[in-house]
Design a protein around this motif. Structure first.
Motif, short mmCIF file in Angstrom:
data_model
loop_
_atom_site.label_atom_id
_atom_site.label_comp_id
_atom_site.label_asym_id
_atom_site.label_seq_id
_atom_site.Cartn_x
_atom_site.Cartn_y
_atom_site.Cartn_z
N UNK A 77 -24.25 3.45 26.71
CA UNK A 77 -23.90 4.80 27.14
C UNK A 77 -22.38 5.00 27.18
N UNK A 78 -21.65 3.99 27.62
CA UNK A 78 -20.19 4.09 27.62
C UNK A 78 -19.65 4.19 26.18
N UNK A 79 -20.27 3.47 25.28
CA UNK A 79 -19.86 3.56 23.87
C UNK A 79 -20.12 4.95 23.32
N UNK A 80 -21.23 5.54 23.73
CA UNK A 80 -21.53 6.91 23.30
C UNK A 80 -20.50 7.89 23.86
N UNK A 81 -20.05 7.67 25.10
CA UNK A 81 -19.05 8.55 25.71
C UNK A 81 -17.73 8.48 24.93
N UNK A 82 -17.27 7.27 24.64
CA UNK A 82 -16.01 7.13 23.90
C UNK A 82 -16.13 7.69 22.48
N UNK A 83 -17.33 7.59 21.90
CA UNK A 83 -17.53 8.15 20.57
C UNK A 83 -17.43 9.68 20.61
N UNK A 84 -18.01 10.30 21.63
CA UNK A 84 -17.93 11.76 21.76
C UNK A 84 -16.48 12.20 22.00
N UNK A 85 -15.70 11.38 22.68
CA UNK A 85 -14.30 11.72 22.93
C UNK A 85 -13.39 11.36 21.76
N UNK A 86 -13.98 10.77 20.71
CA UNK A 86 -13.21 10.36 19.52
C UNK A 86 -12.09 9.39 19.90
N UNK A 87 -12.45 8.40 20.74
CA UNK A 87 -11.49 7.37 21.16
C UNK A 87 -12.02 6.01 20.72
N UNK A 88 -11.53 5.48 19.61
CA UNK A 88 -12.07 4.22 19.08
C UNK A 88 -11.45 2.97 19.68
N UNK A 89 -10.60 3.11 20.69
CA UNK A 89 -9.82 1.97 21.17
C UNK A 89 -10.70 0.84 21.70
N UNK A 90 -11.84 1.18 22.35
CA UNK A 90 -12.67 0.16 22.99
C UNK A 90 -13.89 -0.23 22.16
N UNK A 91 -13.99 0.26 20.95
CA UNK A 91 -15.20 0.00 20.16
C UNK A 91 -15.43 -1.49 19.95
N UNK A 92 -14.39 -2.22 19.61
CA UNK A 92 -14.55 -3.66 19.38
C UNK A 92 -14.93 -4.40 20.66
N UNK A 93 -14.40 -3.92 21.77
CA UNK A 93 -14.76 -4.56 23.05
C UNK A 93 -16.24 -4.33 23.36
N UNK A 94 -16.71 -3.09 23.16
CA UNK A 94 -18.14 -2.83 23.43
C UNK A 94 -19.01 -3.75 22.57
N UNK A 95 -18.65 -3.90 21.31
CA UNK A 95 -19.44 -4.77 20.43
C UNK A 95 -19.41 -6.22 20.92
N UNK A 96 -18.26 -6.67 21.39
CA UNK A 96 -18.16 -8.05 21.88
C UNK A 96 -19.04 -8.24 23.12
N UNK A 97 -19.05 -7.25 24.01
CA UNK A 97 -19.89 -7.36 25.21
C UNK A 97 -21.36 -7.40 24.84
N UNK A 98 -21.76 -6.52 23.91
CA UNK A 98 -23.17 -6.52 23.48
C UNK A 98 -23.55 -7.84 22.82
N UNK A 99 -22.61 -8.43 22.09
CA UNK A 99 -22.89 -9.73 21.47
C UNK A 99 -23.08 -10.83 22.51
N UNK A 100 -22.53 -10.64 23.70
CA UNK A 100 -22.76 -11.58 24.80
C UNK A 100 -24.09 -11.32 25.50
N UNK A 101 -24.42 -10.05 25.70
CA UNK A 101 -25.56 -9.70 26.54
C UNK A 101 -26.89 -9.78 25.80
#
Length: 725
Positions: A454-478
């Motif tokens: 959901x946080x990734x969806x929020x940043x995508x709607x705001x057109x802010x790609x800064x945290x995209x790689x971090x979200x992917x890294x977290x999902x790769x852990x979880x």
């Protein structure tokens, strides 16, 4: 002169006479032509060799139809006399016309004179107009000459104006006003006037650079003044921005306030970047170093404090679905509400799913010291949500600040953001990896996954790609951890030994209750962002639970107890799933089919002791009826009579006993009601079949038929015995 007039008059008279004669000849010709035309002979040619009498007849017949010819023939007019009469009339008219012409001869002569005078006047007018035309031709040439001179003068004017504008602009740019010098030297950088003069100075610097490329000598006069003003402006701006950056380092400072101040003066950095890149790089490096340390310190401290308000008891490797439960755990897990200090429910979602609601997902972050003072405790997913919402808020704000103040976009903006937040993000990932590696709370891990989605969806709607790689890294852990915990639960159920789970009980088993709560929780969470891998693992878990239920049922000695156990467990799992999952989910559909099949089997088992003889007779008779061999049962009159009298005497008691047994056997009253209704409906169907068999010719003479209960009466009586749970 009189002779001329008389001669002219005589000439005119002769002319008039000739004209009169011509007119009379013309009139005679016209009269003859009219008479001839009135005969309508067409193009008749009497001299032609090709004359055809038939055509003559046609023309004659057509002329005879003329009204004038008819009138002449009818009255018998003499044409010769008529011709002379016409000629006489024409001569009279001719004489009258000559007299009229002579009478008007003076007027005609006067008209001739007037026409001659008009001709002379028109001739003079023609001469005058010819003179005007020549004058106009001369004027047109003069106008054309003036127009050419005007165009030439207009071109010269435009050229002079263009030169004047360039020269005036050059002069304006070459002049350094005293107001600019005093403002740059003496005014604080926060004054609006300083900002305006800085814009003007920047324009002059760019202009002098442009002139120097053109080797314009005039720029040498102001180059020294502009350079010294630039050095002074750079010095003051550097000092101002560094002071703001250093203010971030003060304890308990809200760094967003000086950031907003810097955004008001974003042109300062633009000026430095254009005119003094070394200072611009110094400021940028200082900002990156300062903010990197601030974010790292803040999130490290905040994450550590959050863990202090987590539930004291957490799931461990023994808290699996198939592990034997103690009486204490069973009471705590299913019949009481845990306190805030106790371990959160492992397999039940409860209120934990509220963390995904929009109100709580983007709600205020947790304040650890406030929670400690209130002695509050939270599950891990709430702490995870608070930590990452703080990261989301600060990260988005920081990325927007960097893009606006430092004027970076695309990969340059992402690189600058990572240079500031990279250390913090690495620390958070490392801390999370350490926690997740020892986490066995699958619902907490799954909730964290959906928080990130959901946080990734929020940043995508705001057109802010800064945290995209971090979200992917977290999902790769979880994701791997969640799948591992789910597979551990699957193995625990698969390896469960029913004989080690204590006393047998037909009520729903605590393992199936765990599964129902867990499966409904995962399915309800997974609806927003479906994941096929999750569906696959849930399908494997469902298969193992179904096998476990069958293994547990096999431990009961009687088939009836086995069916009661199966129905109770299927019904419990179905009820829990339908509270949270969609009615068309695979899990719900699977358990509905299992419950229906076992319920039908139990109804047959329930009806068998009191009504088994009648049921077996009906089934046997229906088979023989289909084959046309019903006569084979004619010798079973004693059996039939016993069945009829036995049903009539004991059915009420048997129905009451069935109702009481169902009440004792099934924990869900609604399910029990459904089973009783199904059993009574099935009983009526069997008794209807019994009636149908005894109404066959082979059994109509039986005396026992008089003891049969009326089917409608039976239905009315059965309704009275419906249980009211």
């Amino acid at each position: 002169m009189a002779d001329c007039v008389v001669a002219g008059a005589g000439s005119d008279a002769n002319t008039a006479m000739n004209t009169t004669e011509n007119a009379l000849a013309y009139l005679q010709d016209e009269k003859l032509d009219g008479d001839i035309a009135s005969l309508q002979l067409g193009e008749l040619d009497l001299t032609t060799d090709e004359f055809i009498l038939d055509e003559v007849d046609i023309h004659i017949q057509a002329n005879l139809e003329d009204d004038l010819v008819k009138e002449a023939l009818r009255t018998g007019v003499d044409l010769r006399h008529y011709s002379k009469q016409v000629e006489t009339e024409l001569q009279r008219i001719e004489q009258a016309s000559i007299k009229d012409y002579i009478k008007e001869s003076q007027n005609i002569a006067l008209l001739h004179n007037q026409i001659t005078a008009c001709d002379s006047i028109l001739e003079r007018m023609e001469g005058m107009l010819s003179g005007f035309q020549s004058d106009l031709s001369s004027i047109s040439s003069e106008i054309q000459t003036l127009q050419q001179q005007s165009v030439s003068m207009n071109v010269r004017l435009k050229n002079r104006q263009a030169v004047r504008s360039h020269l005036s602009q050059l002069v304006d740019e070459l002049v350094v006003p005293a107001a600019m010098i005093s403002t740059i030297l003496d005014s604080p950088v926060t004054d609006q006037e300083f900002l305006e003069q800085l814009h003007e100075l920047n324009n002059k610097i760019n202009f002098t650079k442009e002139l120097s490329f053109r080797e314009t000598l005039a720029c040498n006069d102001i180059q020294d003044i502009v350079d010294r003003l630039k050095i002074k402006a750079v010095s003051k701006i550097r000092e101002f921005i560094l002071q703001k950056i250093y203010s971030f380092r003060k304890p308990m400072t809200n760094y967003q306030i000086p950031q907003n101040t810097l955004l008001k003066y974003r042109f300062f950095y633009q000026f430095l970047l254009a005119n003094e890149r070394t200072v611009a790089k110094e400021i940028r490096d200082e900002y990156v170093d300062t903010m990197s340390k601030i974010y790292y310190s803040y999130f490290k401290s905040y994450s550590g404090r959050l863990l202090k308000v987590q539930y004291e008891e957490v799931a461990d490797k023994d808290d699996l679905m198939g592990v034997e439960d103690t009486a204490k755990k069973d009471i705590l897990l299913f019949f009481s509400k845990p306190s805030l200090k106790s371990r959160n429910t492992i397999f039940t979602l409860g209120q934990r799913g509220a963390v995904l609601s929009p109100a709580e997902l983007e709600g205020p972050i947790l304040i650890p010291h406030t929670a400690q003072r209130g002695d509050s405790r939270y599950p891990y997913e709430s702490l995870f949500r608070s930590q990452h919402y703080a990261l989301l808020d600060n990260g988005c704000r920081e990325f927007l600040f960097l893009s606006d103040f430092f004027m970076v976009t695309g990969n340059s903006g992402l690189d600058l953001f990572n240079s500031i937040m990279g250390k913090t993000l690495s620390m958070l990932l490392k801390s999370m990896a350490s926690y997740v590696s020892d986490c066995f709370d699958s619902i907490a891990v799954f909730l964290c996954i959906h928080i990130i989605l959901r946080f990734r969806s929020i940043t995508s709607k705001r057109s802010l790609p800064a945290l995209d790689k971090y979200w992917e890294a977290v999902l790769e852990l979880l994701w791997p951890r969640f799948e591992l915990i789910l597979e551990m639960n699957i193995h625990s159920i698969r390896n469960t030994d029913p004989q080690k789970l204590g006393l047998l009980d037909t009520r729903p088993h605590y393992i199936t209750r765990r599964y129902a709560e867990f499966s409904s929780a995962i399915v309800s969470i997974n609806q927003t962002f479906p994941n096929e891998r999750t569906h696959t693992l849930l399908g494997q878990l469902q298969v193992e639970v179904e096998n476990f239920v069958l293994k547990m049922a096999a431990e009961f000695p009687s088939r009836r107890d086995q069916l009661i156990f199966l129905i109770n467990n299927y019904d419990m799992m179905l009820s829990v799933l339908m509270e949270r999952a969609a009615d068309d989910s695979k899990e719900v559909e699977g358990f509905q089919q299992l419950l229906l099949a076992r319920t039908q089997e139990f109804i047959e088992e329930l009806l068998s002791p009191p009504f088994g003889g009648m049921i077996s007779f009906v089934k046997e008779a229906e088979v023989l009826m289909e084959r046309g061999q019903l006569e084979r049962l004619k010798n079973d009159e004693a059996r039939i009579s016993q069945l009829v009298r036995g049903f009539s005497s004991s059915w009420k008691h048997s129905v009451e006993a069935m109702s009481q047994e169902v009440m004792r056997s099934f924990t869900n009253f609604k399910n029990g009601t459904s089973i009783i209704q199904g059993a009574l409906t099935q009983l009526i169907q069997y008794y209807h079949g019994f009636h149908k068999v005894l109404n066959q010719p082979a059994f109509r003479s039986l005396a026992a038929r008089s003891d049969l209960i009326n089917l409608h009466h039976l239905m009315v009586e059965v309704k009275k015995h419906k249980p009211n749970f």
